[in-house]
Design a protein around this motif. Structure first.
Motif, mmCIF file in Angstrom:
data_model
loop_
_atom_site.group_PDB
_atom_site.id
_atom_site.type_symbol
_atom_site.label_atom_id
_atom_site.label_comp_id
_atom_site.label_asym_id
_atom_site.label_seq_id
_atom_site.Cartn_x
_atom_site.Cartn_y
_atom_site.Cartn_z
ATOM 1 N N GLU A 35 0.825 -1.217 0.000
ATOM 2 C CA GLU A 35 0.000 0.000 0.000
ATOM 3 C C GLU A 35 0.855 1.262 0.000
ATOM 4 O OE1 GLU A 35 -3.877 -1.834 2.381
ATOM 5 O OE2 GLU A 35 -2.556 -0.408 3.386
ATOM 6 N N GLU A 36 2.119 1.129 0.358
ATOM 7 C CA GLU A 36 3.042 2.259 0.340
ATOM 8 C C GLU A 36 4.183 1.900 -0.601
ATOM 9 O OE1 GLU A 36 4.348 2.810 4.312
ATOM 10 O OE2 GLU A 36 2.369 3.318 5.095
ATOM 11 N N TYR A 37 4.336 2.685 -1.671
ATOM 12 C CA TYR A 37 5.376 2.392 -2.638
ATOM 13 C C TYR A 37 6.689 3.021 -2.197
ATOM 14 C CZ TYR A 37 1.718 0.641 -5.727
ATOM 15 O OH TYR A 37 0.680 -0.084 -6.266
ATOM 16 N N ILE A 44 13.906 7.535 -11.663
ATOM 17 C CA ILE A 44 12.558 7.618 -12.218
ATOM 18 C C ILE A 44 12.359 8.982 -12.863
ATOM 19 C CG2 ILE A 44 11.638 5.990 -10.519
ATOM 20 C CD1 ILE A 44 10.275 8.445 -9.195
ATOM 21 N N GLY A 45 11.547 9.020 -13.905
ATOM 22 C CA GLY A 45 11.315 10.269 -14.615
ATOM 23 C C GLY A 45 10.099 11.014 -14.140
ATOM 24 N N SER A 46 9.140 10.282 -13.542
ATOM 25 C CA SER A 46 7.892 10.906 -13.107
ATOM 26 C C SER A 46 7.405 10.241 -11.834
ATOM 27 C CB SER A 46 6.824 10.778 -14.195
ATOM 28 O OG SER A 46 5.555 11.149 -13.706
ATOM 29 N N ILE A 47 7.145 11.044 -10.802
ATOM 30 C CA ILE A 47 6.618 10.513 -9.551
ATOM 31 C C ILE A 47 5.187 10.037 -9.754
ATOM 32 C CG2 ILE A 47 6.088 11.070 -7.151
ATOM 33 C CD1 ILE A 47 8.327 13.213 -7.356
ATOM 34 N N GLY A 48 4.437 10.751 -10.584
ATOM 35 C CA GLY A 48 3.038 10.388 -10.834
ATOM 36 C C GLY A 48 2.890 9.004 -11.433
ATOM 37 N N GLU A 49 3.884 8.602 -12.238
ATOM 38 C CA GLU A 49 3.807 7.279 -12.862
ATOM 39 C C GLU A 49 3.806 6.162 -11.833
ATOM 40 O OE1 GLU A 49 7.015 6.991 -15.594
ATOM 41 O OE2 GLU A 49 6.181 8.458 -17.001
ATOM 42 N N MET A 310 14.627 12.891 0.628
ATOM 43 C CA MET A 310 14.452 12.675 -0.813
ATOM 44 C C MET A 310 13.004 12.890 -1.227
ATOM 45 S SD MET A 310 14.869 9.059 -2.884
ATOM 46 C CE MET A 310 13.415 8.384 -2.050
ATOM 47 N N HIS A 311 12.073 12.286 -0.484
ATOM 48 C CA HIS A 311 10.660 12.399 -0.842
ATOM 49 C C HIS A 311 10.170 13.846 -0.785
ATOM 50 C CE1 HIS A 311 9.433 8.293 -1.492
ATOM 51 N NE2 HIS A 311 10.095 7.901 -0.421
ATOM 52 N N GLY A 312 10.690 14.612 0.164
ATOM 53 C CA GLY A 312 10.239 15.992 0.296
ATOM 54 C C GLY A 312 10.834 16.947 -0.713
ATOM 55 N N LEU A 313 11.873 16.499 -1.445
ATOM 56 C CA LEU A 313 12.601 17.405 -2.331
ATOM 57 C C LEU A 313 12.117 17.402 -3.770
ATOM 58 C CD1 LEU A 313 16.378 17.173 -1.338
ATOM 59 C CD2 LEU A 313 14.934 19.193 -1.311
ATOM 60 N N TYR A 314 11.247 16.460 -4.133
ATOM 61 C CA TYR A 314 10.863 16.330 -5.537
ATOM 62 C C TYR A 314 9.354 16.415 -5.722
ATOM 63 C CZ TYR A 314 15.666 14.854 -6.319
ATOM 64 O OH TYR A 314 17.027 14.815 -6.390
ATOM 65 N N TYR A 315 8.963 16.880 -6.887
ATOM 66 C CA TYR A 315 7.560 16.876 -7.288
ATOM 67 C C TYR A 315 7.516 16.835 -8.807
ATOM 68 C CZ TYR A 315 7.924 21.898 -8.450
ATOM 69 O OH TYR A 315 8.277 23.100 -8.986
ATOM 70 N N ASP A 316 6.345 16.565 -9.351
ATOM 71 C CA ASP A 316 6.191 16.503 -10.803
ATOM 72 C C ASP A 316 5.823 17.869 -11.354
ATOM 73 O OD1 ASP A 316 6.837 13.891 -11.128
ATOM 74 O OD2 ASP A 316 4.806 13.143 -11.318
ATOM 75 N N TYR A 317 6.510 18.282 -12.404
ATOM 76 C CA TYR A 317 6.178 19.504 -13.142
ATOM 77 C C TYR A 317 5.960 19.106 -14.589
ATOM 78 C CZ TYR A 317 6.697 24.035 -15.413
ATOM 79 O OH TYR A 317 6.489 25.154 -16.175
ATOM 80 N N LYS A 318 4.736 19.287 -15.080
ATOM 81 C CA LYS A 318 4.369 18.860 -16.431
ATOM 82 C C LYS A 318 4.647 17.371 -16.630
ATOM 83 C CE LYS A 318 5.464 23.374 -18.428
ATOM 84 N NZ LYS A 318 6.300 24.093 -19.399
ATOM 85 N N GLY A 319 4.401 16.591 -15.581
ATOM 86 C CA GLY A 319 4.555 15.148 -15.677
ATOM 87 C C GLY A 319 5.976 14.648 -15.538
#
Length: 703
Positions: A35-37, A44-49, A310-319
């Motif tokens: 349940e937690e990835y 990885i190129g996209s967090i949303g993926e 690491m988790h707090g430092l990244y987000y998706d911008y335009k995928g």
């Protein structure tokens, strides 16, 4: 019985409801119920993926697929199949499963150890020797790769020699198993990565199989490995490490680096490169020392994880995954202001109410600690607001609010999320800038606001006898250029400095040519002068600052936007785009430089002052992607005669204008020819007004 790979693929091919009814082996049930990835963001190129797949399950499938291609005895392949099937299980399970495992003493945060314990708890293998060997290979899987990355000391791999001492395996069998296992583990991450490390890994496997330790494996070598990605991008590791060493010695540590990092010897690190490679070596060192200090307070922790940072430092911008530069800049400021003495003592920033570092442990698990930064609720909300504001004209105001909250410099105009796009755009303008080369005089050339470094490159290539220097106030630009300079072995240099106060960075009279290429309009638009932006005094201050740097015979080159004169002229614009009028109305409302006037004279026609028309058409050319930033910038800010008057008022008889011409930059006509027709009031079609000026000022005498 189907193989582990067949079982995974059979499960993945089923519909969700049908998959739930399949009787799964224990390892697959654990992986499938995640349940937690838990995943390393590094590749990885996209967090949303990640929301569309189970990364641990997909990784195990890839590793088992690679095992199929290995040529080895049946018993070895069967053993490694079991090892690979269980090796990621500590990343699986439901949230309740994971809480329960932690209560049982299973370390789910160190997945090799946790997975080995899950295997021992849940597997049904009755062969004691095979069971112990399988658990050992799971417990140590990936550690050879982590050694090559600097994350573990080589000693962490020495238990692998145990089966040879016990007579369970020969040295050759152990080496064969380890090479095949690591081929699958690393190749499942990336085939390119495997090709890069295969030779080094083979050397490590040889040492393990013989029970020996590599020579010369000291602290500096480990730190270098931890900075592999940063070095690959151009970091001057040796030079910057020497500076850190001197700073630590000045803080009272006689042996500097060696003494400060002595605690690292027995520590295993997780997610270091993904979390810290974007930071400078000094910032990396400070965070590592804070983490090491925290790990040894109270019950000593063997494992330090940077996963939460690491988790707090990244987000998706335009995928696409992007580093959160809002947080990065704030963390950098925090670390910059935290002196080495405070770092060595593990202390907090004395004046930082909205940010502090933290080393934490999970309840019941003292063996692992987590290093990260905690933002106040207000700061988190404001950062979220900045991310959302990227899509609207509120962006600049949002960033200024963030600067106010954290005391960041207000004269910055870092483009944050789109700096890479900006630098790429700047690098595509080589042909436009090449015209400047013929006007350069003397031997030392200063490029103000060098962007992607295209003019610096041109000077180096076309005028190799010149010394090219770039200066920029944006840390993003300076960092990117400095990395590229080292990586490409460029001869030019880059400095961080303020275009309005160049003598703070550069000695007066030491530069022969100063170049302002498409930068004065940005200073005019973004930099407040006496509290006011869109202020011609900003341009005047920049020119005066540059004039102080050049000797008699020195030059200032200006290539930038220009306004048409007489400014009272009007133009009629007839649009073929049915929504162009809506775009113009929106632009007139959002543009912050000045009031944009227009009068609608037909269904698709407006009448506008010539310079308002051209200012809109610049933005209209760039399109929707650039809109949020273009409405913050005014490209044309003076007419040719106003420029000449300005120069005369600033420098009088000390300077003469050698060249003053203006032209329409190539590209605008092509971009707009099918979108708009420009006419005078009588309806006669006219070309687009000139967009760009080229002015060369030469210093002829001292004051």
């Amino acid at each position: 019985m189907p193989s582990a790979l067949e079982q995974i693929r059979n499960y993945m091919e089923k519909e969700e409801e049908e998959a739930r009814r399949i009787d799964l082996p224990a390892w697959l049930n654990i992986l499938a119920s995640a349940e937690e990835y838990i995943v390393n963001y590094e590749r990885i190129g996209s967090i949303g993926e990640l929301e569309q797949l189970n990364p641990a399950l997909a990784y195990v499938e890839r590793s088992l697929d690679l095992l199929q291609g290995e040529r080895m005895s049946f018993w070895m392949k069967e053993l490694l199949e079991e090892v690979l099937a269980w090796s990621e299980t500590a990343k699986g399970g439901t949230r309740l499963d994971r809480i329960g495992w932690q209560r049982q003493g299973i370390n789910v945060f160190v997945h090799n150890e946790g997975s080995a314990d899950l295997y021992l708890q849940k597997s049904t293998d009755s062969d004691g020797d095979r069971r112990r060997l399988t658990a050992l290979l799971i417990r140590t899987h990936g550690l050879l790769g982590q050694y090559l990355r600097g994350e573990v000391p080589f000693a962490a791999n020495m238990p692998l020699h145990g089966p040879v001492d016990e007579g369970l395996l020969t040295e050759t069998e152990l080496a064969r198993l380890l090479m095949a296992l690591n081929r699958c583990i690393i190749g499942a991450v990336s085939e390119e990565l495997w090709e890069d490390v295969a030779a080094d890994l083979e050397t490590c496997v040889l040492h393990v199989s013989l029970g020996t330790v590599p020579e010369g494996d000291g602290l500096q070598r480990r730190l270098r490995r931890l900075r592999t990605e940063s070095i690959r991008r151009g970091e001057d590791f040796d030079g910057e490490l020497a500076e850190v060493d001197r700073a630590l010695q000045a803080s009272g540590l006689e042996n500097g680096i060696e003494q400060a990092f002595a605690r690292l010897n027995d520590k295993t690190l997780w997610y270091v490169e993904a979390a810290l490679s974007e930071f400078s070596l000094e910032e990396f060192a400070k965070m590592m020392l804070l983490a090491l200090r925290g790990a040894d307070e109270g019950a000593q922790a063997r494992h330090i994880s940077f996963e939460r940072l690491m988790h707090g430092l990244y987000y998706d911008y335009k995928g696409v995954k992007k580093i959160n530069l809002y947080k990065k800049r704030i963390i950098e400021k925090y670390l910059r202001e935290l002196d080495w003495s405070a770092v060595l003592e593990g202390g907090q920033h004395a004046d930082s109410p909205h940010l502090h570092h933290r080393v934490s442990r999970e309840k019941g698990n003292t063996d692992t600690c987590f290093f990260g930064f905690v933002f106040s609720p207000a700061a988190e909300k404001l950062i979220e607001f900045c991310v959302e504001a990227e899509k609207s004209p509120l962006y600049e105001r949002a960033v200024l609010m963030l600067m106010d909250l954290f005391g960041l410099r207000r004269d910055a105009y870092d483009r944050f999320h789109n700096e890479d796009e900006y630098l790429e755009t700047m690098n595509s303008s080589a042909d436009d800038k090449k015209v400047l080369l013929s006007y350069i005089s003397g031997s030392r050339v200063l490029d103000i606001g060098p962007g992607g470094g295209v003019l610096l490159d041109l000077i180096e290539q076309e005028l190799p006898d010149k010394e090219a220097i770039g200066v920029d106030i944006s840390e993003n630009v300076v960092e990117a250029l400095e990395r590229r300079r080292r990586l490409e072995h460029r001869n030019w240099s880059v400095l961080k400095g303020d275009a309005l106060n160049l003598t703070d960075t550069i000695k007066p009279g030491s530069i022969d040519t100063v170049v302002f290429s498409s930068i004065l309009h940005e200073l005019f638009s973004y930099i407040p002068f006496n509290g006011k932006k869109f202020n011609l005094e900003t341009v005047r201050a920049a020119l005066q600052s540059a004039f102080q740097l050049i000797p008699v015979g020195g030059r200032i080159l200006i290539r930038d936007g220009i306004m048409t004169e007489p400014a009272e002229q009007t133009r009629r614009l007839t649009f073929s785009d049915p929504v162009a009028l809506e775009k113009l109305e929106r632009y007139a409302e959002d543009f912050v430089g000045r009031e944009i006037a227009f009068e609608q004279t037909g269904p698709s026609e407006v009448r506008m002052p010539v310079n308002d028309a051209m200012e809109f058409l610049y933005t209209y050319t760039w399109g929707e992607e650039a809109y949020v930033h273009e409405v913050q910038e005014q490209f044309g800010y003076m007419t040719p005669s106003q420029y000449e008057t300005c120069i005369a008022e600033l420098f009088g008889e000390q300077a003469k204008i050698v060249v003053s011409r203006h032209f329409l930059q190539e590209g605008y006509t092509l971009a707009l020819q099918n979108k708009v027709k420009v006419t005078d009031d009588a309806g006669q079609e006219l070309p687009l007004p000139d967009s760009t000026c080229l002015i060369v000022i030469e210093k002829v005498s001292e004051s």
